[in-house]
Enzyme design. Structure first.
Site, PDB file in Angstrom:
ATOM      1  CG  HIS A  83      49.240 -10.796  63.885  1.00 25.34           C
ATOM      2  ND1 HIS A  83      48.169 -10.811  64.737  1.00 25.34           N
ATOM      3  CD2 HIS A  83      50.010  -9.753  64.276  1.00 25.34           C
ATOM      4  CE1 HIS A  83      48.283  -9.809  65.621  1.00 25.34           C
ATOM      5  NE2 HIS A  83      49.397  -9.153  65.360  1.00 25.34           N
ATOM      6  CD  GLU A 120      48.757  -7.731  69.103  1.00 25.65           C
ATOM      7  OE1 GLU A 120      48.246  -7.779  67.969  1.00 25.65           O
ATOM      8  OE2 GLU A 120      49.892  -7.262  69.304  1.00 25.65           O
ATOM      9  CG  HIS A 157      54.022  -8.877  66.619  1.00 22.00           C
ATOM     10  ND1 HIS A 157      53.703  -8.688  67.940  1.00 22.00           N
ATOM     11  CD2 HIS A 157      52.964  -8.406  65.917  1.00 22.00           C
ATOM     12  CE1 HIS A 157      52.495  -8.133  68.030  1.00 22.00           C
ATOM     13  NE2 HIS A 157      52.033  -7.939  66.806  1.00 22.00           N
ATOM     14  CD  GLU A 158      53.080  -7.640  62.142  1.00 23.37           C
ATOM     15  OE1 GLU A 158      51.962  -8.093  61.810  1.00 23.37           O
ATOM     16  OE2 GLU A 158      53.214  -6.717  62.977  1.00 23.37           O
TER      17      GLU A 158
END
Ligand code: ZN
Length: 509
Positions: free
Chosen positions: A275, A301, A271-272
């Site tokens: 980003h 997101e 997820h990170e």
């Protein structure tokens, strides 16, 4: 060069210089925040908060300074709006005006109210005591309503708050989006989890999973995805985040480990990294300018969700990685679980009162609930003492579960205590957009799914770089989405994705 052109070039040079200084101050703030979450000794907290206050004041003063205002005034209309210079002036003007519209008295009041509310919220949550937090929420809401009036809006005060996270978004448009999501997701959820209960599938993910092996495996995956370690690093924290230090040259991520679960750190890291790859992919020439970074919270997101869910929770991804994961954890429950069982486990649908535990299917219902309550709070239709009851009723209506206490209901998120209203919808915009972008990428490069099955993410990353990453904040979010996908933001690709994936997983197409 005429005298006018000369002045214009000089103005632009000076504008860039001022904006670079603001970016540097913001980067120092970001670095201090990063340090606070990772390595700062506990005793440093008060000192650090004073330092952060000074830095944000300095950045704010520069952003609203008369010199910057005059430069922007003079440069307005000087450049083709579609040029980089035109975009720089437009984005800087937007940031400047937003900051200038709020009286500094109100900015200070909001900061103080949030810093007072946060520790109270921590205690109130621990004790499930809504009454203790309520007066702070009243105060924050009052200040936010006042802020909305200063910021201005055309249709609804909530639009003024949304605009900070989703430039150009409207409550009315989001209502339409959420209606579509609700109409698509609820029937699917009812057939998978009647009465809020679905078959238990996640058992293979629980066991003893050596933290070192987890870290090694996660790093190898991120390297394959394309996270650039020479311009980033990963550290451990309680709540994971990604932070950029003013340009694509230094974009750091964090993660958290649960030695009892094999999936927590990996999906958090993916997820990170989603980003971070966005920020690392911004054109290097945008560093130290307001064009660096993501164009909206929703687009940001969409990148984390795309890598975490559309890639990381896909069967194709695990066709390549599952044998490697099994090898990394000898003696774990994975040894006795086949690919299909693992794929079903990481995509388990389990209605839960807690948003951060939510699966892909139920996540947006958590957001919908918060969006509806926030709008009612801002409009004054919902009084603060009545929030927990309204929360629980919606939770039961949408997810079929009822929180046992306020800590699992209206007190679970830190957002309101931090004064973040209008922030939640970005999570759903991100989910919706992740599927729309992925579908567009596959249309343009049909080899993407097969390549993911080989552990090759180059084609997908290449398309994202070209169509999303490199532009930073150059285009408005709506324009970026249209340019990249050929259509405005739409729930249809996301609902198709959910129906196909979960319909097959639970045999209820
Ligand atoms: Zn995120």
């Amino acid at each position: 060069m005429s005298a006018r052109d000369n002045h214009q070039a000089e103005d632009l040079r000076r504008l860039r210089e001022l904006l670079a200084e603001i970016s540097d101050l913001n980067a120092a703030t970001a670095l201090m925040h990063w340090d606070q979450q990772t390595y700062m000794p506990e005793g440093g907290i008060e000192l650090r908060s004073q330092q952060l206050t000074t830095l944000s004041r300095l950045a704010h003063e520069r952003l609203v300074s008369p010199e910057l205002a005059e430069l922007l005034e003079r440069l307005e209309g000087s450049y083709d709006p579609s040029s980089e210079e035109g975009a720089l002036v437009r984005v800087a003007r937007r940031d400047h005006e937003r900051a200038a519209r709020l009286p500094s008295r109100l900015v200070a009041q909001m900061a103080r109210a949030a810093s007072e509310a946060e520790p109270v919220w921590v205690r109130a949550r621990a004790a499930s005591d809504w009454g203790a937090f309520a007066p702070h929420l009243e105060r924050l809401l009052e200040l936010k309503r006042e802020a909305a009036e200063h910021l201005g809006y055309e249709e609804h005060p909530y639009d003024a708050l949304l605009d900070l996270y989703e430039p150009g978004a409207r409550k009315s448009r989001l209502e339409g989006l959420f209606e579509e999501l609700k109409a698509g997701i609820l029937p699917l959820l009812r057939s998978i989890a009647p009465g809020g209960r679905a078959e238990e599938r996640s058992a293979p993910l629980v066991g003893d999973f050596d933290e070192r092996a987890q870290e090694e495996f996660g790093r190898a995956v991120l390297t394959d995805l394309g996270y650039d370690w020479s311009r980033g690093r990963q550290d451990r924290v309680v709540h994971a985040f990604c932070i950029d230090l003013g340009g694509p040259q230094d974009v750091r991520i964090t993660t958290r480990f649960d030695p009892r679960r094999v999936d927590t750190a990996l999906f958090t890291s993916m997820h990170e990294a989603g980003h971070a790859m966005y920020e690392q992919g911004v054109s290097p020439s945008y560093a130290r300018s307001p064009l660096a970074g993501g164009v909206s919270m929703g687009v940001h997101e969409s990148q984390s969700r795309l890598w975490e869910n559309l890639v990381g929770r896909s069967r194709a991804f695990w066709e390549h990685y599952y044998p490697l994961l099994q090898k990394a954890f000898p003696g774990s429950p994975l040894e006795r679980t086949d690919l299909e069982g693992f794929y079903r486990a990481i995509n388990e649908v389990k209605p839960s009162p807690i948003r951060i535990d939510a699966d892909e299917l139920t996540y947006n219902l958590h957001v919908l609930l918060r969006f509806e309550l926030e709008v009612a709070m801002i409009e004054g239709r919902l009084a603060v003492p009545e929030i927990p009851e309204a929360w629980d009723a919606k939770m039961e209506e949408y997810l079929g579960v009822r929180p046992e206490k306020a800590a699992e209901g209206a007190l679970q998120d830190i957002h309101w205590a931090d004064g973040l209203f209008g922030y939640f919808p970005s999570y759903s915009v991100g989910n919706v957009l992740s599927a729309q972008l992925f579908a567009a990428a596959v249309r343009a490069r049909p080899e993407i799914p097969d390549e993911i099955g080989r552990g090759n993410f180059g084609p997908l990353r290449g398309w994202l770089s070209e169509n999303v990453y490199r532009h930073g904040r150059r285009y408005e979010p709506d324009e970026l989405i249209e340019r990249a996908t050929g259509a405005p933001l739409s729930a249809a690709p996301y609902l198709d994705y959910l129906r196909e994936k979960f319909g097959a997983l639970y045999g209820c197409r």
